[in-house]
Design a protein around this motif. Structure first.
Motif, PDB file in Angstrom:
ATOM      1  N   CYS A 300       0.838  -1.371   0.151  1.00  0.00           N
ATOM      2  CA  CYS A 300       0.009  -0.047   0.021  1.00  0.00           C
ATOM      3  C   CYS A 300       0.729   1.270  -0.070  1.00  0.00           C
ATOM      4  O   CYS A 300       0.341   2.397  -0.514  1.00  0.00           O
ATOM      5  N   ASP A 301       1.967   1.281   0.420  1.00  0.00           N
ATOM      6  CA  ASP A 301       3.057   2.203   0.690  1.00  0.00           C
ATOM      7  C   ASP A 301       4.187   2.087  -0.409  1.00  0.00           C
ATOM      8  O   ASP A 301       4.729   3.148  -0.793  1.00  0.00           O
ATOM      9  N   LYS A 302       4.089   1.020  -1.282  1.00  0.00           N
ATOM     10  CA  LYS A 302       5.348   0.703  -2.061  1.00  0.00           C
ATOM     11  C   LYS A 302       6.504   1.054  -1.544  1.00  0.00           C
ATOM     12  O   LYS A 302       7.249   1.654  -2.212  1.00  0.00           O
ATOM     13  N   HIS A 303       6.774   0.560  -0.340  1.00  0.00           N
ATOM     14  CA  HIS A 303       8.100   0.837   0.552  1.00  0.00           C
ATOM     15  C   HIS A 303       8.483  -0.634   1.275  1.00  0.00           C
ATOM     16  O   HIS A 303       7.816  -1.393   1.466  1.00  0.00           O
ATOM     17  N   TYR A 304       9.787  -0.687   1.198  1.00  0.00           N
ATOM     18  CA  TYR A 304      10.550  -1.750   1.770  1.00  0.00           C
ATOM     19  C   TYR A 304      11.129  -1.537   3.169  1.00  0.00           C
ATOM     20  O   TYR A 304      11.734  -0.470   3.294  1.00  0.00           O
ATOM     21  N   TYR A 305      10.817  -2.462   3.938  1.00  0.00           N
ATOM     22  CA  TYR A 305      11.474  -2.392   5.514  1.00  0.00           C
ATOM     23  C   TYR A 305      12.349  -3.694   5.831  1.00  0.00           C
ATOM     24  O   TYR A 305      11.978  -4.803   5.522  1.00  0.00           O
ATOM     25  N   SER A 306      13.393  -3.198   6.253  1.00  0.00           N
ATOM     26  CA  SER A 306      14.584  -4.342   6.906  1.00  0.00           C
ATOM     27  C   SER A 306      13.946  -5.108   7.875  1.00  0.00           C
ATOM     28  O   SER A 306      13.363  -4.717   8.910  1.00  0.00           O
ATOM     29  N   VAL A 307      14.364  -6.547   7.909  1.00  0.00           N
ATOM     30  CA  VAL A 307      14.267  -7.461   9.012  1.00  0.00           C
ATOM     31  C   VAL A 307      15.640  -8.085   9.205  1.00  0.00           C
ATOM     32  O   VAL A 307      16.319  -8.088   8.191  1.00  0.00           O
ATOM     33  N   PRO A 308      16.029  -8.703  10.264  1.00  0.00           N
ATOM     34  CA  PRO A 308      17.397  -9.361  10.467  1.00  0.00           C
ATOM     35  C   PRO A 308      17.505 -10.525   9.096  1.00  0.00           C
ATOM     36  O   PRO A 308      16.723 -11.175   8.766  1.00  0.00           O
ATOM     37  N   TYR A 309      18.400 -10.262   8.546  1.00  0.00           N
ATOM     38  CA  TYR A 309      19.078 -11.150   7.202  1.00  0.00           C
ATOM     39  C   TYR A 309      19.016 -12.650   7.681  1.00  0.00           C
ATOM     40  O   TYR A 309      18.563 -13.326   6.565  1.00  0.00           O
ATOM     41  N   THR A 310      18.968 -13.147   8.782  1.00  0.00           N
ATOM     42  CA  THR A 310      18.625 -14.422   9.151  1.00  0.00           C
ATOM     43  C   THR A 310      17.240 -15.002   8.765  1.00  0.00           C
ATOM     44  O   THR A 310      16.867 -16.314   8.740  1.00  0.00           O
ATOM     45  N   LEU A 311      16.316 -14.183   8.694  1.00  0.00           N
ATOM     46  CA  LEU A 311      14.860 -14.618   8.541  1.00  0.00           C
ATOM     47  C   LEU A 311      14.501 -14.417   6.890  1.00  0.00           C
ATOM     48  O   LEU A 311      13.209 -14.605   6.526  1.00  0.00           O
ATOM     49  N   ILE A 312      15.524 -14.351   5.968  1.00  0.00           N
ATOM     50  CA  ILE A 312      15.113 -14.647   4.489  1.00  0.00           C
ATOM     51  C   ILE A 312      14.323 -15.693   4.353  1.00  0.00           C
ATOM     52  O   ILE A 312      14.573 -16.694   4.491  1.00  0.00           O
ATOM     53  N   GLY A 313      13.280 -15.573   3.596  1.00  0.00           N
ATOM     54  CA  GLY A 313      12.510 -16.679   3.175  1.00  0.00           C
ATOM     55  C   GLY A 313      11.312 -17.054   4.028  1.00  0.00           C
ATOM     56  O   GLY A 313      10.566 -17.457   3.702  1.00  0.00           O
ATOM     57  N   CYS A 314      11.190 -16.425   5.126  1.00  0.00           N
ATOM     58  CA  CYS A 314      10.413 -16.648   6.345  1.00  0.00           C
ATOM     59  C   CYS A 314       8.929 -16.047   6.071  1.00  0.00           C
ATOM     60  O   CYS A 314       8.875 -14.866   5.235  1.00  0.00           O
ATOM     61  N   THR A 315       7.857 -16.425   6.501  1.00  0.00           N
ATOM     62  CA  THR A 315       6.847 -15.682   6.320  1.00  0.00           C
ATOM     63  C   THR A 315       6.382 -14.863   7.517  1.00  0.00           C
ATOM     64  O   THR A 315       6.613 -15.294   8.476  1.00  0.00           O
ATOM     65  N   ALA A 316       6.000 -13.534   7.156  1.00  0.00           N
ATOM     66  CA  ALA A 316       6.127 -12.462   8.309  1.00  0.00           C
ATOM     67  C   ALA A 316       4.486 -11.823   8.271  1.00  0.00           C
ATOM     68  O   ALA A 316       4.035 -11.727   7.122  1.00  0.00           O
TER      69      ALA A 316
END
Length: 470
Positions: A300-316
């Motif tokens: 809805c905002d067309k924006h990206y927000y970071s999370v810890p890189y170890t969670l790549i591929g996880c459902t959030a």
């Protein structure tokens, strides 16, 4: 009784003697009719049974009973009375708040375009004292509805135990007679303020008659008085509405010796629960997957927000308000960001992998700091390199050169390396390959040549310069 006896009667008693009411109820046939009425109703509920058949059965058993027209009349009157089943309800102070949108709209004019913009009118009333609140909002969407409800609670200065809305989508996701599904945002607001939501019956919303009556009064006391006025903003319109609302609440009610405002402060104000310290901010939800770049995307905002890189591929799961974005993975909060609208990335250093952080944080000062930590000579060389940069040459042009120079510092003897840096700085040799060539040249020279002390040159036939040809 005689004239003296009649004069001794109280007026209501005398009036009843003079006007005994419907003569039908003094008829002996009425007593029998009322006794049989439940049987008549039960027969009419059967398939194919008509009033004519019921009357014929009645006349067969009671030949002196009512004739057809009188029977039909009294039967219809009693059936109407049974369907009504109305009573005056007692409302507990601080228990219920009824909310709804008025059917008719108000409007204001856009001062720039001249366009007439229609707005929705939110109306609420407390069941016990009929104390009203009115606010104009842009639409009936969830955000505007919950904002208006929040303003209503702030207007009352407290929270009721129950909020009774109509079955609009902003409050009810799926209407049901017994267990409706409440909108998640509305449910969150109830949890924040401490009230429960009990919507009206979807087919026969008779429970909201109080707020419907309030809407009719708002039409007469606010809408009618604003019909010849023009407004140029929603704020200006709401100011005028609020002035008339105060007048409405301070108008003495018919057949009562007090106003709605007086009744509210005397009976209901103290019965309301205390407002929480912070107002409610509407929450929205989104289920996403952590992308390979270590960010989640809020569409809805067309924006990206970071999370810890170890969670790549996880459902959030993203829960966001007007100001904050919270990211959860497996029930744990893993990131909190300030909400940003528009394309771009919001990243925190602690979320990035070390190699990614090293790449994204590169700058002239970054490389100067790294060089200073290992070699003063290298630091001077890199500072000279960035200082000599042409105006149209960005610092990024030298980043790979800096990486190579730092690698050379690790690979070669510090004495040779530092001397080579000094030579390169003196001669403006600002490339990694030239620095490496100088280091190798210094290493190939024997100690007797004393290259490291840079002696004065001796006369030689191959030496250049006019001094050697005098």
């Amino acid at each position: 009784l005689g004239i003296e006896g009649l004069l001794k009667l109280d007026d209501p008693v005398l009036d009843k003697r003079m006007h005994p009411g419907n003569p039908a109820y003094t008829d002996e046939r009425m007593e029998e009719f009322l006794r049989l009425l439940p049987d008549f109703v039960e027969q009419l509920s059967r398939k194919h049974v008509t009033r004519q058949i019921v009357w014929e059965d009645y006349k067969r058993i009671h030949p002196d009973g009512y004739e057809r027209s009188q029977f039909f009349y009294h039967l219809a009157q009693n059936l109407k009375a049974q369907k009504a089943r109305t009573s005056v309800l007692h409302h507990e102070p601080g228990l219920e708040l009824y909310v709804d949108f008025a059917g008719d709209t108000l409007s204001y004019s856009d001062i720039e375009t001249g366009e007439t913009i229609k707005v929705q009118t939110f109306v609420s009333t407390l069941a016990c004292t009929d104390y009203a609140f009115v606010l104009c909002v842009p639409s009936q969407k969830t955000e505007d509805f919950l904002y208006a409800l929040r303003r209503a609670l702030e207007f009352y200065g407290g929270v009721p135990k129950i909020v009774v809305p109509d079955n609009l989508k902003a409050a009810v996701t799926r209407a049901d007679k017994y267990e409706p599904t409440i909108n998640k945002a509305m449910e969150d607001m109830g949890n924040h303020y401490g009230f429960v939501v009990i919507p009206c019956h979807p087919a026969k919303p008779t429970q909201k008659s109080l707020v419907e009556n309030q809407v009719q009064m708002i039409y007469h006391r606010i809408y009618a008085r604003l019909q010849h006025r023009q407004f140029f903003s929603l704020e200006e319109l709401n100011m005028a509405v609020h002035e008339l609302l105060v007048r409405h609440n301070q108008t003495r009610m018919q057949q009562r010796a007090y106003t709605r405002e007086e009744h509210f402060h005397a009976v209901e104000r103290m019965a309301l629960r205390v407002l929480p310290e912070t107002p409610y901010l509407m929450k929205r939800y989104a289920d996403v997957t952590v992308q390979q770049n270590g960010h989640v995307y809020l569409s809805c905002d067309k924006h990206y927000y970071s999370v810890p890189y170890t969670l790549i591929g996880c459902t959030a799961k993203i829960i966001f308000t007007a100001t904050l974005v919270k990211v959860f993975v497996k029930g744990n909060q893993v990131a909190v960001h300030k909400r940003v609208r528009g394309y771009g990335y919001t990243s925190l250093d602690e979320h990035l992998a070390s190699n990614t952080l090293a790449f994204t944080k590169r700058s002239a000062n970054y490389y100067i700091g790294r060089a200073k930590a290992v070699s003063e000579a290298l630091c001077a060389l890199i500072e000279g390199m960035f200082a000599s940069s042409r105006a149209n040459c960005p610092p990024e042009y030298y980043y790979k050169t800096c990486d190579m120079m730092l690698r050379l510092q690790r690979d070669y003897n510090p004495s040779y390396f530092d001397r080579a840096c000094e030579i390169c700085l003196e001669n403006s040799l600002f490339t990694g390959k030239k620095l490496e060539n100088v280091i190798k040249t210094l290493m190939q020279a024997s100690p007797e040549d004393n290259w490291l002390t840079a002696p004065d040159p001796t006369d030689h036939i191959n030496m250049r310069g006019s001094i050697f040809f005098q």
